[in-house]
Write a protein that holds these residues in place. Structure first.
Motif, PDB file in Angstrom:
ATOM      1  N   GLY A   1     -32.468  14.106  -0.481  1.00 30.75           N
ATOM      2  CA  GLY A   1     -33.372  14.751   0.461  1.00 30.75           C
ATOM      3  C   GLY A   1     -32.718  15.666   1.473  1.00 30.75           C
ATOM      4  N   CYS A   2     -31.426  15.972   1.319  1.00 24.91           N
ATOM      5  CA  CYS A   2     -30.773  16.907   2.241  1.00 24.91           C
ATOM      6  C   CYS A   2     -31.246  18.333   1.944  1.00 24.91           C
ATOM      7  CB  CYS A   2     -29.257  16.837   2.099  1.00 24.91           C
ATOM      8  SG  CYS A   2     -28.537  15.283   2.651  1.00 24.91           S
ATOM      9  N   SER A   3     -31.512  19.081   2.978  1.00 25.08           N
ATOM     10  CA  SER A   3     -31.945  20.464   2.791  1.00 25.08           C
ATOM     11  C   SER A   3     -30.741  21.356   2.505  1.00 25.08           C
ATOM     12  CB  SER A   3     -32.673  20.961   4.039  1.00 25.08           C
ATOM     13  OG  SER A   3     -31.759  21.096   5.116  1.00 25.08           O
ATOM     14  N   VAL A   4     -31.021  22.562   2.042  1.00 24.63           N
ATOM     15  CA  VAL A   4     -29.950  23.521   1.751  1.00 24.63           C
ATOM     16  C   VAL A   4     -29.169  23.842   3.018  1.00 24.63           C
ATOM     17  CG1 VAL A   4     -29.485  25.894   1.012  1.00 24.63           C
ATOM     18  CG2 VAL A   4     -31.141  24.514  -0.241  1.00 24.63           C
TER      19      VAL A   4
ATOM     20  N   MET B   1     -49.239  16.488  -7.502  1.00 18.95           N
ATOM     21  CA  MET B   1     -48.880  16.684  -6.099  1.00 18.95           C
ATOM     22  C   MET B   1     -48.840  18.186  -5.834  1.00 18.95           C
ATOM     23  SD  MET B   1     -45.690  14.027  -5.766  1.00 18.95           S
ATOM     24  CE  MET B   1     -45.566  14.216  -3.987  1.00 18.95           C
ATOM     25  N   TRP B   2     -49.144  18.566  -4.594  1.00 16.85           N
ATOM     26  CA  TRP B   2     -49.134  19.994  -4.297  1.00 16.85           C
ATOM     27  C   TRP B   2     -48.011  20.356  -3.330  1.00 16.85           C
ATOM     28  CZ3 TRP B   2     -49.592  22.705   0.280  1.00 16.85           C
ATOM     29  CH2 TRP B   2     -49.970  21.966   1.411  1.00 16.85           C
ATOM     30  N   SER B   3     -47.572  21.586  -3.456  1.00 15.66           N
ATOM     31  CA  SER B   3     -46.614  22.182  -2.528  1.00 15.66           C
ATOM     32  C   SER B   3     -46.856  23.690  -2.602  1.00 15.66           C
ATOM     33  CB  SER B   3     -45.180  21.817  -2.907  1.00 15.66           C
ATOM     34  OG  SER B   3     -44.927  22.200  -4.236  1.00 15.66           O
ATOM     35  N   TYR B   4     -45.954  24.472  -2.065  1.00 10.45           N
ATOM     36  CA  TYR B   4     -46.144  25.917  -2.143  1.00 10.45           C
ATOM     37  C   TYR B   4     -44.803  26.625  -2.256  1.00 10.45           C
ATOM     38  CZ  TYR B   4     -45.103  25.872   2.911  1.00 10.45           C
ATOM     39  OH  TYR B   4     -44.515  25.687   4.132  1.00 10.45           O
ATOM     40  N   VAL B   5     -44.860  27.851  -2.747  1.00 12.02           N
ATOM     41  CA  VAL B   5     -43.660  28.665  -2.928  1.00 12.02           C
ATOM     42  C   VAL B   5     -43.861  29.987  -2.189  1.00 12.02           C
ATOM     43  CG1 VAL B   5     -42.196  29.885  -4.591  1.00 12.02           C
ATOM     44  CG2 VAL B   5     -43.131  27.641  -5.168  1.00 12.02           C
ATOM     45  N   GLY B   6     -42.957  30.299  -1.283  1.00 13.52           N
ATOM     46  CA  GLY B   6     -43.019  31.575  -0.568  1.00 13.52           C
ATOM     47  C   GLY B   6     -43.937  31.577   0.631  1.00 13.52           C
TER      48      GLY B   6
ATOM     49  N   MET C   1     -48.412   2.582  -9.797  1.00 14.59           N
ATOM     50  CA  MET C   1     -46.967   2.828  -9.789  1.00 14.59           C
ATOM     51  C   MET C   1     -46.651   4.295  -9.519  1.00 14.59           C
ATOM     52  SD  MET C   1     -43.994   1.878 -12.535  1.00 14.59           S
ATOM     53  CE  MET C   1     -42.301   2.346 -12.204  1.00 14.59           C
ATOM     54  N   ILE C   2     -47.418   5.195 -10.123  1.00 11.84           N
ATOM     55  CA  ILE C   2     -47.130   6.617  -9.936  1.00 11.84           C
ATOM     56  C   ILE C   2     -47.428   7.055  -8.502  1.00 11.84           C
ATOM     57  CG2 ILE C   2     -49.371   7.624 -10.600  1.00 11.84           C
ATOM     58  CD1 ILE C   2     -47.731   9.688 -12.255  1.00 11.84           C
ATOM     59  N   GLU C   3     -48.364   6.375  -7.840  1.00 12.72           N
ATOM     60  CA  GLU C   3     -48.620   6.671  -6.426  1.00 12.72           C
ATOM     61  C   GLU C   3     -47.394   6.317  -5.586  1.00 12.72           C
ATOM     62  OE1 GLU C   3     -51.063   8.243  -5.162  1.00 12.72           O
ATOM     63  OE2 GLU C   3     -52.541   8.242  -6.781  1.00 12.72           O
ATOM     64  N   GLY C   4     -46.704   5.236  -5.968  1.00 15.28           N
ATOM     65  CA  GLY C   4     -45.461   4.875  -5.282  1.00 15.28           C
ATOM     66  C   GLY C   4     -44.363   5.889  -5.520  1.00 15.28           C
ATOM     67  N   VAL C   5     -44.319   6.440  -6.744  1.00 16.66           N
ATOM     68  CA  VAL C   5     -43.321   7.467  -7.060  1.00 16.66           C
ATOM     69  C   VAL C   5     -43.632   8.757  -6.297  1.00 16.66           C
ATOM     70  CG1 VAL C   5     -42.298   8.850  -8.912  1.00 16.66           C
ATOM     71  CG2 VAL C   5     -42.819   6.445  -9.303  1.00 16.66           C
ATOM     72  N   ASN C   6     -44.926   9.038  -6.080  1.00 15.22           N
ATOM     73  CA  ASN C   6     -45.300  10.187  -5.244  1.00 15.22           C
ATOM     74  C   ASN C   6     -44.690  10.055  -3.851  1.00 15.22           C
ATOM     75  OD1 ASN C   6     -46.815  11.209  -7.329  1.00 15.22           O
ATOM     76  ND2 ASN C   6     -48.799  10.630  -6.469  1.00 15.22           N
ATOM     77  N   CYS C   7     -44.730   8.842  -3.324  1.00  6.75           N
ATOM     78  CA  CYS C   7     -44.143   8.571  -2.007  1.00  6.75           C
ATOM     79  C   CYS C   7     -42.632   8.807  -2.041  1.00  6.75           C
ATOM     80  CB  CYS C   7     -44.460   7.141  -1.584  1.00  6.75           C
ATOM     81  SG  CYS C   7     -43.888   6.711   0.065  1.00  6.75           S
TER      82      CYS C   7
ATOM     83  N   SER D   1     -38.365  17.500   0.630  1.00  6.08           N
ATOM     84  CA  SER D   1     -39.132  17.860   1.829  1.00  6.08           C
ATOM     85  C   SER D   1     -40.236  18.864   1.524  1.00  6.08           C
ATOM     86  CB  SER D   1     -38.200  18.425   2.900  1.00  6.08           C
ATOM     87  OG  SER D   1     -37.412  19.480   2.386  1.00  6.08           O
ATOM     88  N   ARG D   2     -40.160  19.547   0.376  1.00  6.15           N
ATOM     89  CA  ARG D   2     -41.215  20.486  -0.022  1.00  6.15           C
ATOM     90  C   ARG D   2     -42.552  19.781  -0.237  1.00  6.15           C
ATOM     91  NH1 ARG D   2     -36.435  21.564  -2.044  1.00  6.15           N
ATOM     92  NH2 ARG D   2     -35.633  23.684  -2.264  1.00  6.15           N
ATOM     93  N   PHE D   3     -42.522  18.480  -0.545  1.00  7.52           N
ATOM     94  CA  PHE D   3     -43.746  17.731  -0.826  1.00  7.52           C
ATOM     95  C   PHE D   3     -44.310  17.015   0.404  1.00  7.52           C
ATOM     96  CE2 PHE D   3     -42.291  17.489  -5.440  1.00  7.52           C
ATOM     97  CZ  PHE D   3     -43.237  18.408  -5.858  1.00  7.52           C
ATOM     98  N   VAL D   4     -43.605  17.076   1.520  1.00  7.17           N
ATOM     99  CA  VAL D   4     -44.095  16.411   2.731  1.00  7.17           C
ATOM    100  C   VAL D   4     -45.330  17.147   3.238  1.00  7.17           C
ATOM    101  CG1 VAL D   4     -43.537  15.769   5.104  1.00  7.17           C
ATOM    102  CG2 VAL D   4     -41.790  15.610   3.330  1.00  7.17           C
ATOM    103  N   ARG D   5     -46.362  16.404   3.594  1.00 12.27           N
ATOM    104  CA  ARG D   5     -47.585  17.026   4.098  1.00 12.27           C
ATOM    105  C   ARG D   5     -47.301  17.761   5.405  1.00 12.27           C
ATOM    106  NH1 ARG D   5     -49.634  11.961   2.099  1.00 12.27           N
ATOM    107  NH2 ARG D   5     -51.044  12.287   0.344  1.00 12.27           N
ATOM    108  N   LYS D   6     -47.883  18.943   5.554  1.00 14.90           N
ATOM    109  CA  LYS D   6     -47.692  19.811   6.726  1.00 14.90           C
ATOM    110  C   LYS D   6     -46.225  20.212   6.902  1.00 14.90           C
ATOM    111  CE  LYS D   6     -51.686  18.027   9.260  1.00 14.90           C
ATOM    112  NZ  LYS D   6     -52.186  17.476  10.540  1.00 14.90           N
ATOM    113  N   THR D   7     -45.509  20.336   5.790  1.00 14.46           N
ATOM    114  CA  THR D   7     -44.097  20.701   5.855  1.00 14.46           C
ATOM    115  C   THR D   7     -43.911  22.188   6.135  1.00 14.46           C
ATOM    116  OG1 THR D   7     -41.992  20.614   4.663  1.00 14.46           O
ATOM    117  CG2 THR D   7     -43.938  21.168   3.374  1.00 14.46           C
TER     118      THR D   7
END
Length: 234
Positions: free
Chosen positions: A63-66, A106-111, A186-192, A199-205
């Protein structure tokens, strides 16, 4: 005179010409590093430094960022992004018959935030491995791509477990399909876990990739960790 970011001294620092942007370049005669405006230009052979590459991948898995890796390891950001871009994952399945697989998105965004990208993947609750995944729009077409990937694996899957999203019902209508949150615990736990590791998947990231390829490969690095059993280690 500028201080060397490598040995933190200015005793043996001399000017060493200008760079392409006409900024002053400095050379430290003690440690032989060159730097511009306090930013080190690290002249290592990164392509052959397998220890450093392995360490950077492990930090990305955890989970370390670039930017964090750039600061901690004193490695140029371009090198870290190159490692992400060149990461190539080949999923090796652990068995040929699976009693069930769980599928979720799961959702995230690019750009930019309006450019949403949905990550849809298939998980085996028996082995804890991720069999296949796709990144795209939240529609039936993307789910169909995932289904085609699963079929191409040439394994036997007795039942598919999903939530009540209509796209899942359409694509898996000809399979043994179980619908309900009680079948996808189980997959809900993997989502967590994904939200902890990426960090791209964290809500309101505010963390995101500018390139879709980097976004996908950052996910693949964590998938590789999950399939090897390293992601759950504390």
């Amino acid at each position: 005179m500028e201080k060397c970011p490598g040995c933190l001294t200015d005793l043996n620092v001399v000017k060493n010409g200008l760079n392409k942007d006409q900024k002053q370049n400095y050379l430290c005669k003690s440690c032989k590093k060159q730097f511009i405006d306090r930013r080190a230009l690290v002249y290592r052979k990164f392509s052959g430094n397998t220890t450093l590459i392995s360490k950077i991948i492990k930090m990305l898995e955890r989970g370390c960022s670039v930017r964090d890796i750039e600061y901690i390891e004193q490695v140029p950001r371009s090198v870290i992004l190159r490692i992400i871009e060149r990461f190539n994952l080949k999923i090796n399945l652990k068995q040929q018959v699976y009693k069930s697989i769980q599928i979720d998105e799961m959702w995230s965004y690019v750009g930019r935030k309006r450019n949403k990208k949905w990550f849809i993947y298939a998980l085996s609750p028996e082995t804890g491995e991720i069999l296949a995944c796709v990144v795209g729009k939240r529609d039936t077409k993307t789910v169909k791509k995932l289904y085609d990937k699963i079929i191409s694996l040439k394994v036997v899957i007795e039942e598919f477990c999903t939530d009540n999203w209509s796209a899942f019902s359409k694509v898996f209508s000809n399979c043994c399909h179980k619908i309900g949150k009680q079948f996808t615990r189980m997959i809900e736990g993997v989502n967590c876990l994904f939200r902890h590791r990426i960090s791209r998947f964290v809500r309101k990231t505010c963390c995101f990739s500018k390139k879709l390829k980097n976004h996908i490969n950052a996910i693949m690095i964590v998938i590789d960790s999950i399939n090897k059993g390293n992601a759950w280690a504390k």
